[in-house]
Design an enzyme around this catalytic site. Structure first.
Site, PDB file in Angstrom:
ATOM      1  N   GLY A 121       3.601   0.076  -1.629  1.00 52.10           N
ATOM      2  CA  GLY A 121       3.375   0.020  -3.378  1.00 52.10           C
ATOM      3  C   GLY A 121       5.036  -0.433  -3.889  1.00 52.10           C
ATOM      4  N   HIS A 123       0.849  -1.200   0.064  1.00 49.66           N
ATOM      5  CA  HIS A 123       0.237  -0.015   0.432  1.00 49.66           C
ATOM      6  C   HIS A 123       1.137   0.846   0.324  1.00 49.66           C
ATOM      7  CE1 HIS A 123      -2.699   2.970   2.586  1.00 49.66           C
ATOM      8  NE2 HIS A 123      -3.363   2.514   1.307  1.00 49.66           N
ATOM      9  N   SER A 124       0.548   1.930  -1.431  1.00 48.01           N
ATOM     10  CA  SER A 124       1.419   3.454  -0.883  1.00 48.01           C
ATOM     11  C   SER A 124       3.031   3.079  -1.049  1.00 48.01           C
ATOM     12  CB  SER A 124       0.970   4.510   0.187  1.00 48.01           C
ATOM     13  OG  SER A 124       1.149   5.346  -0.492  1.00 48.01           O
ATOM     14  N   MET A 125       2.953   3.966  -0.031  1.00 54.84           N
ATOM     15  CA  MET A 125       5.331   3.710   0.136  1.00 54.84           C
ATOM     16  C   MET A 125       5.504   2.312  -0.547  1.00 54.84           C
ATOM     17  SD  MET A 125       7.546   4.798   2.735  1.00 54.84           S
ATOM     18  CE  MET A 125       7.218   3.461   4.016  1.00 54.84           C
TER      19      MET A 125
END
Length: 305
Positions: free
Chosen positions: A104, A100-102
């Protein structure tokens, strides 16, 4: 699914996390976003295929994991090396990753550097390799170094102490879209009880600018090296709306088109940046179908052979 606590020794302490699923299930590593912790997956994982073994870690300096030693930076390659340490400790030869987000971005870099190890990659409201405008790289690198060096000069590094309610208010102020339940979940590993109340567990240095940056050409090169099947689940009111560096937004459309051109899957779900935590039932069908078709179906075919 029952969950159990994980601890992986690293040279400066430990990487902590949680594990769900059968011992011999197909391994799925889960990497949370910036300033979060592995609790951000605790509502989604129970809705995913029970045949997998989910390992969600607190990244270094986050949650219950050890802070990096004095003088160290927090940047993408260091996080990827931490993933290597966890994968090695768990003796995983092949795995899938949800980020998720960072998380990812870290997952995508790992999949690019070690393409033979990653079967499937899921990016939740993340683009994998978000470049920095070439003309901005030197400025951002210097900012990150200045912030870190200034912090090191401070002799008094006491953490602020809050009541639980004030800590929850502070987290909500920084992330206004979080539900009350989501705030409480993140604070389970995001707070430490100290004399007089609670302090945030994360290392203050994670707030400083990442000093390792990628140009547009580098991001495309890294993206092209990924061999894993890839699913991107974007939130329609998510990350793209809150990019910290506005110049980055002009790269996102082309990055996503490059993924589609390689027959990867890009979908959009209704919700905000934390939709996987606050409304996991919206995200779970995309991720579950992807894991079943790209990982578990392969497992069944291999078993038959």
């Amino acid at each position: 699914m029952a969950e159990q606590e994980l601890s992986v020794p690293v040279p400066w302490g430990e990487i902590r996390g949680k594990v769900w699923g059968p011992d011999r299930g197909r391994p799925v590593l889960c990497l949370h976003g910036w300033a979060d912790n592995c609790g951000s997956f605790s509502t989604l994982i129970p809705l995913l295929p029970k045949e997998c073994r989910y390992v969600a870690v607190d990244l270094a300096g986050h949650g219950l994991s050890s802070h990096r030693p004095p003088g160290a930076f927090y940047s993408s390659p260091e996080y990827v090396a931490d993933v290597c340490r966890v994968v090695d400790a768990l003796q995983l030869k092949n795995l899938s990753i949800i980020g998720h987000s960072m998380g990812g971005d870290i997952a995508a870099m790992f999949a690019s550097l070690f393409p033979e190890m990653v079967e499937a990659l899921v990016l939740l409201d993340a683009f994998g390799f978000l470049p920095t405008d070439t003309t901005e790289i030197s400025k951002v690198m210097r900012q990150g170094m200045d912030e870190t060096l200034e912090y090191e000069k401070k002799t008094e590094k006491k953490k602020r102490v809050y009541t639980y309610e004030k800590a929850a208010e502070r987290l909500l102020a920084a992330n206004p879209t979080l539900s009350e339940q989501s705030v409480n979940i993140l604070l389970e590993r995001g707070l430490l009880q100290v004399e007089g109340g609670f302090a945030f567990s994360r290392d203050l240095r994670v707030n400083f600018k990442n000093v390792i940056r990628m140009s547009w050409e580098q991001s495309l090169e890294f993206q092209a090296r990924i061999q894993a099947s890839l699913l991107v689940v974007l939130a329609d009111s998510g990350f793209d709306r809150i990019l910290s560096e506005p110049a980055q937004s002009r790269f996102t459309t082309t990055l996503l088109q490059c993924l589609r051109d390689r027959n990867h899957t890009v979908v959009t779900a209704p919700g905000d940046h934390y939709v996987h935590l606050s409304k996991p039932e919206v995200v779970a069908p995309f991720v579950s179908d992807f894991l079943r078709s790209k990982v578990l179906s392969r497992s069944i075919r291999e078993h038959k052979l």
